[in-house]
Enzyme design. Structure first.
Site, PDB file in Angstrom:
ATOM      1  N   THR A  81       4.238  16.484  56.405  1.00 53.23           N
ATOM      2  CA  THR A  81       3.529  16.045  57.607  1.00 53.23           C
ATOM      3  C   THR A  81       4.299  15.054  58.479  1.00 53.23           C
ATOM      4  O   THR A  81       4.564  15.319  59.650  1.00 53.23           O
ATOM      5  CB  THR A  81       2.170  15.437  57.203  1.00 53.23           C
ATOM      6  OG1 THR A  81       1.374  16.440  56.580  1.00 53.23           O
ATOM      7  CG2 THR A  81       1.428  14.906  58.430  1.00 53.23           C
ATOM      8  N   HIS A 210      -5.327  21.763  50.785  1.00 52.92           N
ATOM      9  CA  HIS A 210      -4.802  21.207  49.538  1.00 52.92           C
ATOM     10  C   HIS A 210      -5.829  21.325  48.414  1.00 52.92           C
ATOM     11  O   HIS A 210      -5.480  21.704  47.283  1.00 52.92           O
ATOM     12  CB  HIS A 210      -4.468  19.725  49.727  1.00 52.92           C
ATOM     13  CG  HIS A 210      -3.119  19.481  50.328  1.00 52.92           C
ATOM     14  ND1 HIS A 210      -1.946  19.799  49.693  1.00 52.92           N
ATOM     15  CD2 HIS A 210      -2.762  18.927  51.527  1.00 52.92           C
ATOM     16  CE1 HIS A 210      -0.918  19.457  50.457  1.00 52.92           C
ATOM     17  NE2 HIS A 210      -1.391  18.927  51.582  1.00 52.92           N
TER      18      HIS A 210
END
Length: 533
Positions: A81, A210
């Site tokens: 990220t 996730h």
């Protein structure tokens, strides 16, 4: 007659001057419109895989395809990220900008990058030549251009090479995305200090991906919520004529998502190598290893090669296409898990101050409940993410047959924002030109500002200037003509004695005239002589 001609020329001059003034005003208005900064909004949905819109039939994302452009976006390695969001706004690879992981170690700073320490400007300003898109936009014309950023995954409270956006709000996990959209729209429409560039970030569908994996019903629900939020944004834009007509919008993401099989694929680094010989940082998919002693490097490397479902590299052997070796924050050894696998370390007591802290690799929570991850080799298709764009500068109903690299995004935004001197980056203009309605903007950057493409784009202004010069020349010619033209002799009508030789003869005056003429002739003979007469 001459008096009337002079008055006519004078009137023509006055009309010409008025026409010149009107033309000048028109040119000024055209130039004003041209120099008004373009509007651009960048939106990031974290972990939005490239195929989610088709897998889950997302209505508003399909609408974007109809009214704009679409491509599969290839993230920079490592596909995590913070590094990729920094690449998106700087146009350089991670080895160049220095944010190489969500968790990393700097041997010069002797510090670990994590949430508690990320506000240190040295993390974000390692490369002094680095420039974010919001800084690039503002320095182009500080009086006319403002940037606004909400929640972007960088340290907004920390100046990056001495600069922060004019307006910013830091990330708040519990903040509703609709509220973020409302705030951003209000910044564009601010009457006193409107922004012309904005960027906003939303943490989903990454978090749910996730937890449950990209193929789960939970992700299905979440991406539909994202689709609804996209519709909300588009409706807000359409409520303003300014934004509806002038705002360019880019919808992007930082990486994709891979299915992880939880407990079936757990691998512990401690089972293969003596971890007391080194300290290590990174994520469970990409691990940077720093041996305590150079003499131990080969032993550590050999043992790491025994870990299944992974690839280990010495720093000099890291593949060139990763663009991930030329930075001190990347360790002498790099361990990369295969797609769908994770490499953990068993929980042990660590003293953070001694430099052995291992980022988030330690299994301090139940990994059996994790069914999705990223960070893997960026050539994996599951690591690709979305890219959409629409607005006045983009083509409509266009899907690119080749992938889009997120390192090219900075250059694309510079073109949209009409940045005159675009900084050198790792991106390519050739990879983005097909998205644009006016490709001459790209061509002028590739071939130089003196190219025919640049000339053609300024042709309307050239025509107006030519008209103006013609009118000025006409006015000058008229003035010169009036000033230097032959002037007629005007004889006043007053009572004067007209010489006899020019008087009209009457019958009574004829005899008198003959006597005067004879006297004149006699005097002439005396003066000139008979021969000359």
């Amino acid at each position: 007659m001459y008096q009337r001609l002079g008055e006519l020329v004078n009137n023509i001059c006055i009309d010409a001057i008025l026409l010149v003034l009107c033309t000048s005003t028109l040119i000024a208005e055209v130039e004003c419109r041209k120099t008004s900064p373009p509007l651009l909004l960048l939106v990031s949905f974290d972990g939005f895989r490239y195929d989610y819109p088709d897998m889950y039939s997302l209505e508003n994302f399909h609408l974007l395809n109809n009214i704009g452009v679409r491509a599969q976006s290839i993230s920079a390695f490592a596909t995590t990220t913070f590094p990729n969001h920094f690449t998106m706004i700087t146009g350089v690879y991670q080895e160049t900008h220095g944010i190489i992981s969500n968790n990393m170690y700097d041997p010069v700073m002797k510090s670990v990058f994590k949430v508690e320490t990320m506000n240190d400007t040295r993390w974000w300003s390692q490369n002094s030549l680095l420039e974010t898109i919001w800084k690039t936009n503002e320095v182009e014309n500080i009086n006319e251009r403002k940037s606004g950023v909400i929640g972007w995954p960088v340290s907004l409270e920390t100046p990056i090479n001495g600069h922060r956006p004019s307006k910013y709000e830091v990330f708040e996990k519990k903040r509703q995305f609709k509220e973020i959209i409302d705030t951003m729209i209000s910044w564009f429409l601010d009457e006193k200090e409107p922004i012309n560039f904005g960027s906003i970030y939303y943490r989903e569908p990454d978090a749910v991906g996730h937890r449950y994996g990209p193929n789960s019903k939970e992700v299905n629900v979440t991406v539909h919520e994202c689709d609804e939020l996209l519709g909300y944004l588009m409706n807000k834009i359409n409520t303003s004529d300014l934004l509806k007509n002038d705002l360019n919008v880019i919808i992007a993401s930082d990486h994709g998502m891979e299915q992880v099989n939880g407990i079936n694929n757990l691998t512990y680094i401690d089972d293969y190598v003596n971890t007391s010989l080194f300290h290590y940082y990174g994520t469970v998919t990409v691990i940077s290893i720093f041996p305590h002693a150079d003499n131990d490097t080969d032993v550590i490397y050999e043992n790491l090669t025994k870990i299944p479902h992974s690839v280990v590299y010495k720093k000099n052997d890291i593949p060139d296409n990763y663009h991930y070796k030329n930075n001190i924050r990347i360790g002498p050894i790099l361990l990369v898990a295969d797609g769908g696998f994770e490499i953990l370390s068993r929980p042990v007591s660590k003293n953070i101050s001694d430099g052995s802290f291992d980022g988030n690799i330690t299994s301090n929570f139940d990994r059996t409940k994790t069914h999705g991850n990223h960070g893997y080799d960026n050539s994996l298709k599951t690591m690709r993410s979305i890219f959409y764009a629409y607005g006045p500068q983009f083509r409509k109903n266009f899907t690119s047959s080749i992938p889009f690299y997120n390192v090219d995004l900075y250059s694309l935004m510079c073109i949209i924002l009409d940045i005159k001197n675009i900084r050198q980056t790792n991106g390519s203009f050739n990879n983005i030109k097909d998205f644009l309605l006016d490709q001459s903007k790209i061509n002028s950057k590739i071939f130089g500002q003196s190219s025919i493409f640049s000339f053609a784009s300024s042709l309307p202004t050239i025509v107006l200037v030519a008209i103006l010069l013609s009118l000025i020349m006409g006015v000058v010619w008229s003035i010169i003509t009036c000033r230097y033209a032959p002037r007629p002799i005007h004889v006043e009508s007053v009572t004067t004695t007209i010489p006899h030789r020019y008087q009209l003869l009457s019958t009574n005056d004829n005899e008198h005239h003959q006597k005067q003429q004879q006297n004149t002739d006699n005097k002439t003979r005396e003066f000139l002589g008979d021969n000359e007469l």
